[in-house]
Write an enzyme that holds these catalytic residues in place. Structure first.
Site, short mmCIF file in Angstrom:
data_model
loop_
_atom_site.label_atom_id
_atom_site.label_comp_id
_atom_site.label_asym_id
_atom_site.label_seq_id
_atom_site.Cartn_x
_atom_site.Cartn_y
_atom_site.Cartn_z
N GLY A 168 4.85 -1.40 2.42
CA GLY A 168 4.03 -0.13 2.59
C GLY A 168 5.26 1.71 2.51
O GLY A 168 6.24 1.42 3.19
N HIS B 253 0.72 -1.03 -0.28
CA HIS B 253 -0.05 -0.45 -0.17
C HIS B 253 0.78 0.99 -0.01
O HIS B 253 2.09 1.32 0.41
CB HIS B 253 -0.59 0.04 0.98
CG HIS B 253 -0.22 0.10 2.69
ND1 HIS B 253 0.13 1.20 3.41
CD2 HIS B 253 0.06 -1.18 3.46
CE1 HIS B 253 1.17 0.31 4.21
NE2 HIS B 253 0.71 -0.68 4.73
N ASP B 254 0.69 2.48 -0.92
CA ASP B 254 0.66 3.26 -0.82
C ASP B 254 2.38 3.79 -1.48
O ASP B 254 2.74 4.66 -1.25
CB ASP B 254 0.91 4.36 0.68
CG ASP B 254 -0.19 4.37 0.89
OD1 ASP B 254 -1.62 4.53 0.83
OD2 ASP B 254 -0.68 3.52 2.13
#
Length: 265
Positions: free
Chosen positions: A144, A126-127
């Site tokens: 992440g 994520h991200d």
């Protein structure tokens, strides 16, 4: 016979009515494409792939069998807020790759640029923000919030700690565990944790860097990694090299100054 511009979807594929497929898209057997997924023209989605939304995929991407794209972030703080994944054009995503959407408090987006080769079993968490023209070899893993520049190579089984940044043209060796920022042009390899091992000279030559540019980058590398200079002293020397006309060293120095995690040194 279907027009070449008509999406060609295998009868066993499951496509949500809210998904949007561009002209010439091909979807293989047993693929599942969820709501709020947009797939650009001339993409090929292999058999047994899963693509969840919100996800936007550009033109001319090839996603091979069993890839899982756009899944919810693997983050306990995620509470179902609207977050997305954006993938550019011309990427090759191989078998069993996993790419997650962002998190609400992490920018709400995972973004991948253009013309990347993301090879089998790679994980992009994520991200993450990934540039263009990168190669992630088999089983490379990004935690992440990792930022990766352009023309970066991650060798097989390399791992990158959350919030780390890897600068343009860097090379991460096989099995290296990166727990700090890697400046542009630098090559790192594995001991217990990754350590700098020179600059990515061969890669720079292939991309048209001349001897003068490479010599300046080597000077900067020596200032950062060879000798006993403190980081502030090394940065001062990089500033002098940059001021003498090296935009590449200026980019290295700017990268270091923007860092929030310790520099891998």
């Amino acid at each position: 016979m279907a027009s070449p511009a008509t999406p060609l979807v295998h009868p066993t594929a499951v496509i949500d009515p809210a998904a949007r497929l561009g002209a010439g898209v091909q979807v293989g057997a047993y693929a599942v494409i969820g709501a709020e997924v947009e797939i650009g023209d001339d993409c090929r989605i292999g058999p047994h792939c899963t693509i969840e939304g919100p996800t936007r995929i550009g033109r001319g991407n090839v996603v091979h069998a069993h890839a899982a794209i756009g899944g919810a972030p693997q983050d306990k703080k995620y509470r179902g807020e609207r977050v997305e994944l954006v993938i550019g054009d011309g990427n090759c995503i191989r078998e069993f790759v996993t790419i997650n959407r962002g998190t609400g408090d992490g920018g709400a987006i995972t973004r991948i640029g253009d013309r990347n080769w993301i090879l089998a079993y790679t994980h992009v968490a994520h991200d993450c923000l990934i540039g263009s023209d990168c190669v992630f070899s088999n089983n490379a893993t990004l935690a992440g919030h990792v930022t990766v520049g352009n023309h970066v190579i991650l060798s097989g089984f390399a791992g990158v700690h959350q919030f780390c940044r890897i600068g343009d043209h860097a090379f991460i060796g096989m099995g290296a565990f990166v727990n700090g920022d890697v400046p542009p042009f630098v090559m790192v390899a594995q001991e217990k944790y990754a350590r700098a091992r020179g600059i990515n000279a061969e890669g720079l030559k292939r991309r048209g860097f001349d001897a003068t540019r490479i010599a300046s980058i080597k000077r900067a590398y020596r200032a950062l990694y060879m000798g006993d200079a403190r980081l502030d002293e090394a940065k001062a020397e990089l500033g002098e090299i940059a001021d003498s006309g090296s935009d590449d060293v200026r980019a290295m120095l700017d990268f270091i100054e923007r860092g929030e995690r310790p520099l891998l040194r």
